[in-house]
Write a protein that holds these residues in place. Structure first.
Motif, PDB file in Angstrom:
ATOM      1  N   ASP A   7      49.922  34.185  50.628  1.00 25.71           N
ATOM      2  CA  ASP A   7      50.966  34.254  49.599  1.00 25.71           C
ATOM      3  C   ASP A   7      51.720  35.572  49.706  1.00 25.71           C
ATOM      4  OD1 ASP A   7      50.336  31.759  48.274  1.00 25.71           O
ATOM      5  OD2 ASP A   7      48.544  32.756  47.498  1.00 25.71           O
ATOM      6  N   LYS A  26      44.512  40.035  41.987  1.00 26.93           N
ATOM      7  CA  LYS A  26      43.976  39.758  40.656  1.00 26.93           C
ATOM      8  C   LYS A  26      44.750  38.644  39.953  1.00 26.93           C
ATOM      9  CE  LYS A  26      41.944  44.334  40.022  1.00 26.93           C
ATOM     10  NZ  LYS A  26      40.545  43.857  40.100  1.00 26.93           N
ATOM     11  N   ALA A  27      45.974  38.397  40.421  1.00 24.45           N
ATOM     12  CA  ALA A  27      46.760  37.292  39.868  1.00 24.45           C
ATOM     13  C   ALA A  27      46.474  35.976  40.592  1.00 24.45           C
ATOM     14  CB  ALA A  27      48.251  37.621  39.959  1.00 24.45           C
ATOM     15  N   GLY A  28      45.469  35.998  41.467  1.00 25.22           N
ATOM     16  CA  GLY A  28      45.043  34.762  42.126  1.00 25.22           C
ATOM     17  C   GLY A  28      45.758  34.445  43.420  1.00 25.22           C
ATOM     18  N   ARG A  29      46.530  35.377  43.942  1.00 26.64           N
ATOM     19  CA  ARG A  29      47.242  35.125  45.196  1.00 26.64           C
ATOM     20  C   ARG A  29      46.363  35.453  46.397  1.00 26.64           C
ATOM     21  NH1 ARG A  29      49.802  33.893  41.173  1.00 26.64           N
ATOM     22  NH2 ARG A  29      52.078  33.725  41.088  1.00 26.64           N
ATOM     23  N   LYS A  30      46.607  34.769  47.506  1.00 22.64           N
ATOM     24  CA  LYS A  30      45.928  35.065  48.762  1.00 22.64           C
ATOM     25  C   LYS A  30      46.686  36.194  49.442  1.00 22.64           C
ATOM     26  CE  LYS A  30      44.156  32.961  53.004  1.00 22.64           C
ATOM     27  NZ  LYS A  30      44.156  31.762  53.882  1.00 22.64           N
ATOM     28  N   ASN A 107      38.030  42.303  46.035  1.00 23.20           N
ATOM     29  CA  ASN A 107      39.148  41.475  45.604  1.00 23.20           C
ATOM     30  C   ASN A 107      39.569  40.450  46.652  1.00 23.20           C
ATOM     31  OD1 ASN A 107      40.297  42.530  42.843  1.00 23.20           O
ATOM     32  ND2 ASN A 107      39.709  44.360  44.006  1.00 23.20           N
ATOM     33  N   ARG A 108      38.737  40.303  47.690  1.00 21.71           N
ATOM     34  CA  ARG A 108      38.950  39.283  48.729  1.00 21.71           C
ATOM     35  C   ARG A 108      40.312  39.422  49.405  1.00 21.71           C
ATOM     36  NH1 ARG A 108      34.446  39.329  47.033  1.00 21.71           N
ATOM     37  NH2 ARG A 108      33.097  37.548  46.583  1.00 21.71           N
ATOM     38  N   ASN A 335      53.287  38.265  36.094  1.00 24.06           N
ATOM     39  CA  ASN A 335      52.166  38.344  35.143  1.00 24.06           C
ATOM     40  C   ASN A 335      52.382  39.454  34.106  1.00 24.06           C
ATOM     41  OD1 ASN A 335      51.856  40.565  36.770  1.00 24.06           O
ATOM     42  ND2 ASN A 335      49.659  40.265  37.162  1.00 24.06           N
TER      43      ASN A 335
END
Length: 464
Positions: A7, A26-30, A107-108, A335
Motif C-alpha cells: 500500500d 498502525k492504520a492497517g496498511r501494508k 509493526n510488520r 485517520n
C-alpha cells in the motif's frame, strides 16, 4: 527479479520515514521501508543529530569536570582527544539502531536495504548490496531520503584536512586550531563542541549576526559566550578559495584575509538526497539544492507521491521531520493524523543550548504589536546555581493588554526542555493562553521550570 506489492513504500528510514511508516502501518496498511544503509535510522542516527548531540553531552561533562573546583580535590584538569570522546557517541548510535529496528519488526514493516529509485509512478526498484534487484509496487510512495552537506565543486573534500559535518565524525586527531566555515546551526554547534575540547576555533560567518533568525538578545548572548570561549567569529566574510596544504588548511577570504588552521570544517548549507531517485522518470522536479516541492498535505506534483523531512527543506529539524512524515502518511490513510507542521520550536545544541518558539522582539516591533518582556536570569535561579550553570536566561514576550504569550526564548542550561512549557501554554485556545498561568501555578522548587514564574512576575511588574 522479485516483485512485491504494498500500500505504501517509504524511501529513507530517518525521522520522517519512520514517522510515515509507523503511522501507515498502525492504520492497517501494508508498508515497506527502503534504506541505502544496512541499518535503519537514517542520517539523523548515523551522521547528524544523534552523534553530534551525544558528542556535545560528553564535551559538557568534560568541561564541568575541568572547571568545577570540587573536582580539583580528585585531580588536575584532564585533556581528552576528539576520537576518545567520539566513542561515547558510537554507543548511543548502536542503541538507537536496535530500538528502531524493533519498531519495524513489531509493526510488520518490511525493510529493504539497498538503493531505491523510481521506475514509474508506482514502482520502486531496489538494488541491494549483493546486486540483487527487487521491484516494489505501491499505491503510494513517500520520499524521506533526507539531506547531506552541500559541497561546492571548487573545494577538495578528499584532502585529509578538509571535512564536512558528515566526515568530521571520522576525524582521527584533535586539531589545535579549527576553521568552521558557515555559522548556521550546525556550524555553531560544532564550534561549541571543539571549543569545549580546548581547540581554538575560527568561525566564519557570511552574515552580519550569528543565527539572525533568533531574537537579537539571544543571538548577542551567544556571540558574547563564544568570544569568552576561544571562538573568534568573523562576520560578513565569504570564501574565495580553500587551499589544502601538508600540515593544514589555508582559507582565502574575498576580503583579502587569510586564515590558517590544522583543519577546516565546512558547514555551509545542505543538499537534498534526490539525485539517485530517478525522479526524472516520474516528473517530480527539484530545486537547485535538490529539494522537492510539496503542498500542505506533503504531496508532490504527482498525486500518489509524497515528501517529508529534510528533502523538502524548511525547517530541516529531526523533530519536525518525524511529524511531517507522520502527516504525509496521515494524508494517505485519512485517520485524522494529518496536520501542517509549522509550530516548531527551535532547538540549537550549542554550549549552552538555545531554544525558542513564537515571535521575537524584532518581529513584534515590526508588526506594531503592543508587547512586554519578562525575564529570568539563570544566575539567580537556585537549580542553575546547584548545577553550576549560571549562564543564560528565559525571556517571555507577551501582549500588554491580553497577557497572551507571544514568544518564548531561552539561552542556557536545559533550554531545549524548558521551552516546551511555554509552547504548551501558547497553544491553549483563547484566554487560556495567558501569562497569569505561570504565577497561578505551583512549580517544583528548585527547578529550571520555575524560571517561568520569575519571568512572569518580572513582566507583570513592567505593566502600568
Amino acid at each position: 527479479m522479485a516483485v512485491y506489492n504494498y500500500d505504501v513504500v517509504v524511501l529513507g528510514s530517518g525521522p520522517a520515514g519512520e514517522g510515515a511508516a509507523m503511522n501507515a502501518a498502525k492504520a492497517g496498511r501494508k508498508v515497506a521501508m527502503v534504506d541505502s544503509r544496512r541499518q535503519v535510522g537514517g542520517n539523523c542516527t548515523h551522521l547528524g543529530t544523534i552523534p553530534s548531540k551525544a558528542l556535545r553531552h560528553s564535551v559538557r561533562q568534560i568541561m564541568q569536570f575541568n572547571t568545577n573546583p570540587m573536582f580539583r580535590a580528585i585531580g588536575e584538569p584532564r585533556w581528552f582527544s576528539f576520537p576518545d570522546v567520539l566513542k561515547s557517541a558510537e554507543k548511543v548510535i548502536s542503541k538507537q539502531v536496535a530500538s528502531r529496528t524493533g519498531y519495524y519488526a513489531r509493526n510488520r514493516v518490511d525493510v529493504f536495504f539497498g538503493t531505491g529509485s523510481f521506475a514509474d509512478e508506482q514502482t520502486i526498484e531496489v538494488v541491494c548490496a549483493n546486486g540483487v534487484v527487487e521491484k516494489l509496487v505501491a499505491k503510494h510512495i513517500i520520499i524521506a531520503t533526507g539531506s547531506r552537506p552541500y559541497r561546492p565543486a571548487d573545494i577538495d573534500f578528499h584532502h585529509p584536512r578538509i571535512y564536512d559535518s558528515d566526515t568530521i565524525l571520522s576525524l582521527g586527531h584533535t586539531p589545535r586550531k579549527l576553521i568552521v566555515y558557515g555559522a548556521g546551526v550546525i556550524g555553531c554547534e560544532y564550534a561549541s563542541i571543539f571549543s569545549g575540547l580546548g581547540v581554538l576555533v575560527e568561525l566564519v560567518d557570511n552574515r552580519g549576526q550569528l543565527l539572525s533568525f533568533l531574537d537579537s538578545e539571544i543571538s548577542q548572548a551567544l556571540s558574547y559566550h563564544f568570544s569568552n570561549n576561544n571562538i573568534t567569529v568573523r562576520h560578513n566574510e565569504d570564501y574565495d578559495r580553500v587551499e589544502g596544504v601538508d600540515n593544514g588548511v589555508i582559507l582565502h577570504l574575498k576580503s583579502g584575509k587569510k586564515i590558517k588552521a590544522d583543519a577546516l570544517l565546512w558547514c555551509n548549507g545542505r543538499t537534498g538526497n534526490t539525485d539517485a531517485l530517478g525522479l526524472e522518470n516520474v516528473g517530480v522536479k527539484v530545486n537547485s539544492r535538490g529539494q522537492i516541492e510539496v503542498n500542505e498535505n506533503y504531496r508532490t506534483c504527482i498525486q500518489n507521491i509524497y515528501g517529508a523531512g529534510d528533502v523538502i527543506g524548511w525547517p530541516s529539524l529531526a523533530s519536525a521531520a518525524h511529524d511531517q512524515g507522520r502527516s504525509a502518511a496521515g494524508s494517505i490513510v485519512d485517520n485524522n493524523s494529518w496536520r501542517f507542521v509549522n509550530d516548531v520550536p527551535t532547538g540549537i545544541y550549542t554550549i549552552p543550548e538555545i531554544s525558542s518558539i513564537g515571535k521575537n522582539e524584532q518581529e513584534l516591533t515590526q508588526a506594531k504589536v503592543p508587547y512586554e518582556v519578562g525575564k529570568a536570569f539563570f544566575k539567580s535561579m537556585a537549580r542553575a546555581q546547584i548545577a553550576g550553570e549560571p549562564q543564560g536566561m528565559l525571556k517571555i514576550l507577551f501582549h500588554r493588554e491580553t497577557l497572551a504569550v507571544l514568544g518564548v526564548h531561552c539561552f542556557g542550561y536545559q533550554a531545549s526542555e524548558i521551552v516546551h512549557i511555554g509552547q504548551a501554554i501558547m497553544n491553549q485556545p483563547g484566554e487560556q493562553n495567558t501569562l497569569k498561568y505561570f504565577v497561578n501555578t505551583t512549580f517544583n522548587y528548585p527547578t529550571m521550570a520555575e524560571a517561568y514564574r520569575v519571568a512572569a512576575y518580572d513582566g507583570l511588574n513592567r505593566l502600568f
